[in-house]
Design a protein around this motif. Structure first.
Motif, PDB file in Angstrom:
ATOM      1  N   ALA A  59     -29.944  -7.000  -7.507  1.00 15.72           N
ATOM      2  CA  ALA A  59     -28.565  -7.440  -7.760  1.00 15.72           C
ATOM      3  C   ALA A  59     -27.580  -6.528  -7.042  1.00 15.72           C
ATOM      4  O   ALA A  59     -26.575  -7.004  -6.484  1.00 15.72           O
ATOM      5  CB  ALA A  59     -28.284  -7.454  -9.264  1.00 15.72           C
ATOM      6  N   ALA A  60     -27.853  -5.232  -7.032  1.00 18.63           N
ATOM      7  CA  ALA A  60     -26.977  -4.289  -6.342  1.00 18.63           C
ATOM      8  C   ALA A  60     -26.981  -4.546  -4.833  1.00 18.63           C
ATOM      9  O   ALA A  60     -25.922  -4.515  -4.189  1.00 18.63           O
ATOM     10  CB  ALA A  60     -27.407  -2.850  -6.635  1.00 18.63           C
ATOM     11  N   ILE A  61     -28.147  -4.827  -4.265  1.00 16.40           N
ATOM     12  CA  ILE A  61     -28.245  -5.135  -2.833  1.00 16.40           C
ATOM     13  C   ILE A  61     -27.413  -6.372  -2.509  1.00 16.40           C
ATOM     14  O   ILE A  61     -26.667  -6.404  -1.519  1.00 16.40           O
ATOM     15  CB  ILE A  61     -29.715  -5.325  -2.390  1.00 16.40           C
ATOM     16  N   GLU A  62     -27.540  -7.397  -3.338  1.00 12.41           N
ATOM     17  CA  GLU A  62     -26.766  -8.625  -3.105  1.00 12.41           C
ATOM     18  C   GLU A  62     -25.268  -8.346  -3.169  1.00 12.41           C
ATOM     19  O   GLU A  62     -24.500  -8.843  -2.338  1.00 12.41           O
ATOM     20  CB  GLU A  62     -27.153  -9.713  -4.104  1.00 12.41           C
ATOM     21  N   GLU A  67     -19.979  -7.394  -0.459  1.00 13.26           N
ATOM     22  CA  GLU A  67     -18.851  -6.492  -0.213  1.00 13.26           C
ATOM     23  C   GLU A  67     -18.809  -6.047   1.242  1.00 13.26           C
ATOM     24  O   GLU A  67     -17.723  -5.877   1.804  1.00 13.26           O
ATOM     25  CB  GLU A  67     -18.913  -5.295  -1.154  1.00 13.26           C
ATOM     26  N   ASP A  68     -19.993  -5.839   1.834  1.00  7.39           N
ATOM     27  CA  ASP A  68     -20.037  -5.460   3.248  1.00  7.39           C
ATOM     28  C   ASP A  68     -19.390  -6.533   4.125  1.00  7.39           C
ATOM     29  O   ASP A  68     -18.707  -6.215   5.095  1.00  7.39           O
ATOM     30  CB  ASP A  68     -21.474  -5.204   3.704  1.00  7.39           C
ATOM     31  N   LYS A  69     -19.590  -7.810   3.784  1.00  3.51           N
ATOM     32  CA  LYS A  69     -18.970  -8.899   4.544  1.00  3.51           C
ATOM     33  C   LYS A  69     -17.454  -8.797   4.460  1.00  3.51           C
ATOM     34  O   LYS A  69     -16.746  -8.924   5.464  1.00  3.51           O
ATOM     35  CB  LYS A  69     -19.416 -10.261   4.006  1.00  3.51           C
ATOM     36  N   ASN A  74     -21.336  -1.497   6.519  1.00  8.99           N
ATOM     37  CA  ASN A  74     -22.766  -1.670   6.294  1.00  8.99           C
ATOM     38  C   ASN A  74     -23.265  -0.529   5.403  1.00  8.99           C
ATOM     39  O   ASN A  74     -23.745   0.484   5.895  1.00  8.99           O
ATOM     40  CB  ASN A  74     -23.522  -1.711   7.613  1.00  8.99           C
ATOM     41  N   LEU A  75     -23.136  -0.730   4.097  1.00 13.96           N
ATOM     42  CA  LEU A  75     -23.549   0.296   3.144  1.00 13.96           C
ATOM     43  C   LEU A  75     -24.951   0.069   2.587  1.00 13.96           C
ATOM     44  O   LEU A  75     -25.474   0.907   1.865  1.00 13.96           O
ATOM     45  CB  LEU A  75     -22.550   0.363   1.983  1.00 13.96           C
ATOM     46  N   GLU A  76     -25.555  -1.045   2.939  1.00 13.82           N
ATOM     47  CA  GLU A  76     -26.875  -1.362   2.386  1.00 13.82           C
ATOM     48  C   GLU A  76     -27.901  -0.292   2.721  1.00 13.82           C
ATOM     49  O   GLU A  76     -28.649   0.160   1.844  1.00 13.82           O
ATOM     50  CB  GLU A  76     -27.357  -2.726   2.883  1.00 13.82           C
ATOM     51  N   GLU A  77     -27.959   0.141   3.960  1.00 18.11           N
ATOM     52  CA  GLU A  77     -28.948   1.153   4.338  1.00 18.11           C
ATOM     53  C   GLU A  77     -28.666   2.479   3.645  1.00 18.11           C
ATOM     54  O   GLU A  77     -29.591   3.165   3.205  1.00 18.11           O
ATOM     55  CB  GLU A  77     -28.994   1.341   5.859  1.00 18.11           C
ATOM     56  N   GLU A  78     -27.413   2.841   3.489  1.00 19.15           N
ATOM     57  CA  GLU A  78     -27.062   4.074   2.771  1.00 19.15           C
ATOM     58  C   GLU A  78     -27.528   3.990   1.317  1.00 19.15           C
ATOM     59  O   GLU A  78     -28.028   4.965   0.755  1.00 19.15           O
ATOM     60  CB  GLU A  78     -25.555   4.326   2.826  1.00 19.15           C
TER      61      GLU A  78
END
Length: 122
Positions: A59-62, A67-69, A74-78
């Motif tokens: 859920a956090a990744i989604e 939010e990144d969009k 691009n905070l997903e990798e962090e």
């Protein structure tokens, strides 16, 4: 430890595991189950906590992707890096905590598992 001793310990462990599962459908309520029953109990609770953590992670990744969009970042990798670091910290911290108790037999492993369970739930 010679081969015969190892075989006897393996047989005892298997028999104890069978006896615990026969005496109680729920190892968390097994009377006088000792470290084995405690380990089985924590194992079941940890499995459930891991499933809940994985759902929260997904859920956090989604949410991060959405939010990144919007933020054009691009905070997903962090986030993934931070979570891998947290897992390493959790395991190292709990290993230290469990081993430093000086508990005999399988109880240091129980302390480690309890610590992992508590941190996973948090």
């Amino acid at each position: 430890m010679n081969a015969m001793t190892r075989i006897m310990l393996l047989i005892f462990a298997c028999a104890s595991s069978y006896a615990i599962s026969e005496d109680s459908a729920d190892s968390c309520t097994a009377e006088n189950g000792g470290a084995m029953a405690a380990g089985l109990c924590i194992e079941g609770m940890l499995k459930k906590a891991d499933e809940e953590l994985n759902m929260a992670y997904k859920a956090a990744i989604e949410r991060i992707r959405e939010e990144d969009k919007y933020l054009k970042r691009n905070l997903e990798e962090e986030f993934r890096i931070s979570q891998r670091a947290w897992l390493k910290y959790r395991d190292a911290h709990c290993s230290f905590e469990g081993e430093s108790t000086g508990a005999a037999g399988g109880w240091s492993g129980i302390h480690i598992s309890e610590c992992i369970l508590d941190m996973t739930k948090q």
